[in-house]
Design an enzyme around this catalytic site. Structure first.
Site, PDB file in Angstrom:
ATOM      1  N   GLY A  55     -14.393 -31.723  14.326  1.00 56.47           N
ATOM      2  CA  GLY A  55     -15.456 -32.006  13.376  1.00 56.47           C
ATOM      3  C   GLY A  55     -15.870 -30.785  12.584  1.00 56.47           C
ATOM      4  O   GLY A  55     -15.177 -29.764  12.563  1.00 56.47           O
ATOM      5  N   LEU A  99     -18.442 -28.563  12.934  1.00 58.44           N
ATOM      6  CA  LEU A  99     -18.781 -27.332  13.639  1.00 58.44           C
ATOM      7  C   LEU A  99     -17.542 -26.671  14.224  1.00 58.44           C
ATOM      8  O   LEU A  99     -17.390 -25.441  14.136  1.00 58.44           O
ATOM      9  CB  LEU A  99     -19.808 -27.614  14.736  1.00 58.44           C
ATOM     10  CG  LEU A  99     -20.263 -26.397  15.540  1.00 58.44           C
ATOM     11  CD1 LEU A  99     -20.793 -25.300  14.630  1.00 58.44           C
ATOM     12  CD2 LEU A  99     -21.320 -26.800  16.566  1.00 58.44           C
ATOM     13  N   ASP A 104     -11.468 -35.113  26.869  1.00 57.58           N
ATOM     14  CA  ASP A 104     -12.316 -36.304  26.859  1.00 57.58           C
ATOM     15  C   ASP A 104     -13.548 -35.992  27.693  1.00 57.58           C
ATOM     16  O   ASP A 104     -13.489 -35.976  28.923  1.00 57.58           O
ATOM     17  CB  ASP A 104     -11.552 -37.495  27.445  1.00 57.58           C
ATOM     18  CG  ASP A 104     -12.339 -38.794  27.351  1.00 57.58           C
ATOM     19  OD1 ASP A 104     -13.549 -38.750  27.025  1.00 57.58           O
ATOM     20  OD2 ASP A 104     -11.758 -39.867  27.625  1.00 57.58           O
ATOM     21  N   VAL A 105     -14.664 -35.721  27.016  1.00 59.88           N
ATOM     22  CA  VAL A 105     -15.863 -35.291  27.742  1.00 59.88           C
ATOM     23  C   VAL A 105     -16.380 -36.365  28.683  1.00 59.88           C
ATOM     24  O   VAL A 105     -17.158 -36.074  29.599  1.00 59.88           O
ATOM     25  CB  VAL A 105     -16.978 -34.862  26.763  1.00 59.88           C
ATOM     26  CG1 VAL A 105     -16.510 -33.701  25.881  1.00 59.88           C
ATOM     27  CG2 VAL A 105     -17.473 -36.021  25.916  1.00 59.88           C
ATOM     28  N   ALA A 163     -20.192 -35.142  19.911  1.00 59.39           N
ATOM     29  CA  ALA A 163     -21.459 -35.877  19.808  1.00 59.39           C
ATOM     30  C   ALA A 163     -21.236 -37.253  19.204  1.00 59.39           C
ATOM     31  O   ALA A 163     -20.367 -37.433  18.349  1.00 59.39           O
ATOM     32  CB  ALA A 163     -22.463 -35.108  18.955  1.00 59.39           C
ATOM     33  N   TYR A 164     -22.051 -38.202  19.659  1.00 53.15           N
ATOM     34  CA  TYR A 164     -22.135 -39.511  19.006  1.00 53.15           C
ATOM     35  C   TYR A 164     -23.425 -39.475  18.193  1.00 53.15           C
ATOM     36  O   TYR A 164     -24.523 -39.354  18.756  1.00 53.15           O
ATOM     37  CB  TYR A 164     -22.186 -40.650  20.026  1.00 53.15           C
ATOM     38  CG  TYR A 164     -22.194 -42.017  19.361  1.00 53.15           C
ATOM     39  CD1 TYR A 164     -21.012 -42.707  19.153  1.00 53.15           C
ATOM     40  CD2 TYR A 164     -23.390 -42.584  18.913  1.00 53.15           C
ATOM     41  CE1 TYR A 164     -21.010 -43.937  18.517  1.00 53.15           C
ATOM     42  CE2 TYR A 164     -23.394 -43.817  18.272  1.00 53.15           C
ATOM     43  CZ  TYR A 164     -22.205 -44.492  18.078  1.00 53.15           C
ATOM     44  OH  TYR A 164     -22.203 -45.703  17.432  1.00 53.15           O
ATOM     45  N   TYR A 220     -30.721 -42.440  20.367  1.00 57.25           N
ATOM     46  CA  TYR A 220     -29.891 -41.259  20.123  1.00 57.25           C
ATOM     47  C   TYR A 220     -30.589 -39.996  20.614  1.00 57.25           C
ATOM     48  O   TYR A 220     -29.997 -39.167  21.312  1.00 57.25           O
ATOM     49  CB  TYR A 220     -29.578 -41.156  18.629  1.00 57.25           C
ATOM     50  CG  TYR A 220     -29.095 -39.784  18.195  1.00 57.25           C
ATOM     51  CD1 TYR A 220     -27.803 -39.369  18.482  1.00 57.25           C
ATOM     52  CD2 TYR A 220     -29.953 -38.922  17.509  1.00 57.25           C
ATOM     53  CE1 TYR A 220     -27.364 -38.101  18.085  1.00 57.25           C
ATOM     54  CE2 TYR A 220     -29.515 -37.665  17.107  1.00 57.25           C
ATOM     55  CZ  TYR A 220     -28.231 -37.261  17.405  1.00 57.25           C
ATOM     56  OH  TYR A 220     -27.808 -36.018  17.022  1.00 57.25           O
ATOM     57  N   LYS A 273     -29.491 -37.348  23.626  1.00 58.48           N
ATOM     58  CA  LYS A 273     -29.301 -35.911  23.423  1.00 58.48           C
ATOM     59  C   LYS A 273     -30.206 -35.098  24.347  1.00 58.48           C
ATOM     60  O   LYS A 273     -29.786 -34.057  24.884  1.00 58.48           O
ATOM     61  CB  LYS A 273     -29.564 -35.540  21.968  1.00 58.48           C
ATOM     62  CG  LYS A 273     -28.543 -36.084  20.986  1.00 58.48           C
ATOM     63  CD  LYS A 273     -27.154 -35.503  21.198  1.00 58.48           C
ATOM     64  CE  LYS A 273     -27.055 -34.069  20.762  1.00 58.48           C
ATOM     65  NZ  LYS A 273     -25.662 -33.534  20.862  1.00 58.48           N
TER      66      LYS A 273
END
Length: 292
Positions: free
Chosen positions: A10, A12, A37-38, A61-62, A129, A133
């Site tokens: 992505g 970052l 795969d986290v 992140a989603y 969300y 987080k």
């Protein structure tokens, strides 16, 4: 020093790789979700054994905020990636005895204050969300002592993967010229952040062996409508920005109104200040034009 980036395809991850190219003795390896795969701690452990990094950065992140509120599968994905994923990363980093930098969000706050949020302010997320987080933050800090949680906001930058979510700047540059007018919310105030600047800050944190919670954004604040106006001004585009209230867009009412993050703790580290958001935006547009 070798740094492995989970979710590295992505914005970052791409900017971390670019930033590391000018830092002596630092190499960044950007891992895709297929590489790391986290959601599977076994995948994380295998990646650490294979890559043998000196530090791990979690950029996975989603971030589909509205979908997480209205779709069961999206809500599940948010917790798998934003909460349980970081827990897996922290557990694997603890076993490997390497530091972890976990990237979080301004959405952990409810936006009811009218002064920049400090790291010590109590979180109170409004959205699922944001809850996911915050859970990720709590998991990593409980699992491992050598963790830096970096909260940021309004990210934009180049992405290596074409599947990466389009950032706000790119959305405006696409919609503006084609429509001539865009409606943008005026009642959400934040600090927009160029991923290149965030990436450089993260590399400094890793190099300085800093742990804890840090707010890292470009200096200053604006509404999304003000941000859009500056995008068009700097790009030399004649596009009218129509400021609207968030409630007029029909989206779930879960976005905090004011989430400017205080830079006081970051500035106290002595690692160099973050530049103002307008200056950072101009740099992004110049960089974007150079590779077009």
């Amino acid at each position: 020093m070798k740094i492995l980036v989970a979710g590295g395809q992505g914005q970052l991850g791409t900017e971390l790789k670019r930033s590391a190219e000018i830092v002596p003795d630092v190499m960044v390896r950007c891992a895709s979700s297929a590489d790391v795969d986290v959601r599977q701690v076994s995948s994380v452990r295998e990646a650490l054994r294979r890559e043998k990094p000196d530090a791990l950065v979690n950029a996975a992140a989603y971030n589909f905020v509205d979908r997480a509120e209205t779709e069961e599968d999206a809500a599940r994905a948010a917790f798998e990636i934003n909460a349980f994923g970081p827990r897996n990363l922290a557990a694997a980093c603890r076993e490997a005895k390497i530091p972890l930098v976990h990237v979080s969000t301004n959405f952990v706050f409810d936006g009811r204050r009218r002064r920049p949020y400090r790291e010590s302010d109590p979180p109170n997320p409004l959205s699922l969300y944001g809850v996911s987080k915050l859970a990720g933050e709590l998991f990593v800090r409980r699992a491992w002592s050598k963790v830096a949680v970096v909260r940021t906001s309004g990210l934009y930058g180049r992405a290596e993967s074409s599947r990466a979510k389009k950032n706000f700047v790119e959305q405006m540059l696409t919609l503006g010229p084609s429509k001539g007018e865009v409606s943008v919310v005026r009642d959400q105030i934040l600090g927009p952040t160029y991923c290149r600047d965030l990436a450089e800050a993260i590399l400094k944190l890793v190099g300085a062996h800093r742990h804890g919670v840090f707010h890292v954004t470009n200096e200053g604040s604006c509404s999304w409508a003000d941000f859009a106006r500056e995008i068009f001004r700097l790009a030399g585009l004649r596009v009218r920005v129509r400021p609207v209230k968030t409630s007029s867009l029909g989206a779930p009412d879960v976005r905090p109104a004011y989430t400017v993050l205080s830079q006081a703790r970051w500035n106290a580290l002595g690692l160099g200040p973050m530049r103002p958001w307008r200056e950072a935006l101009a740099a992004y547009l110049k960089d974007r034009a150079a590779v077009a």
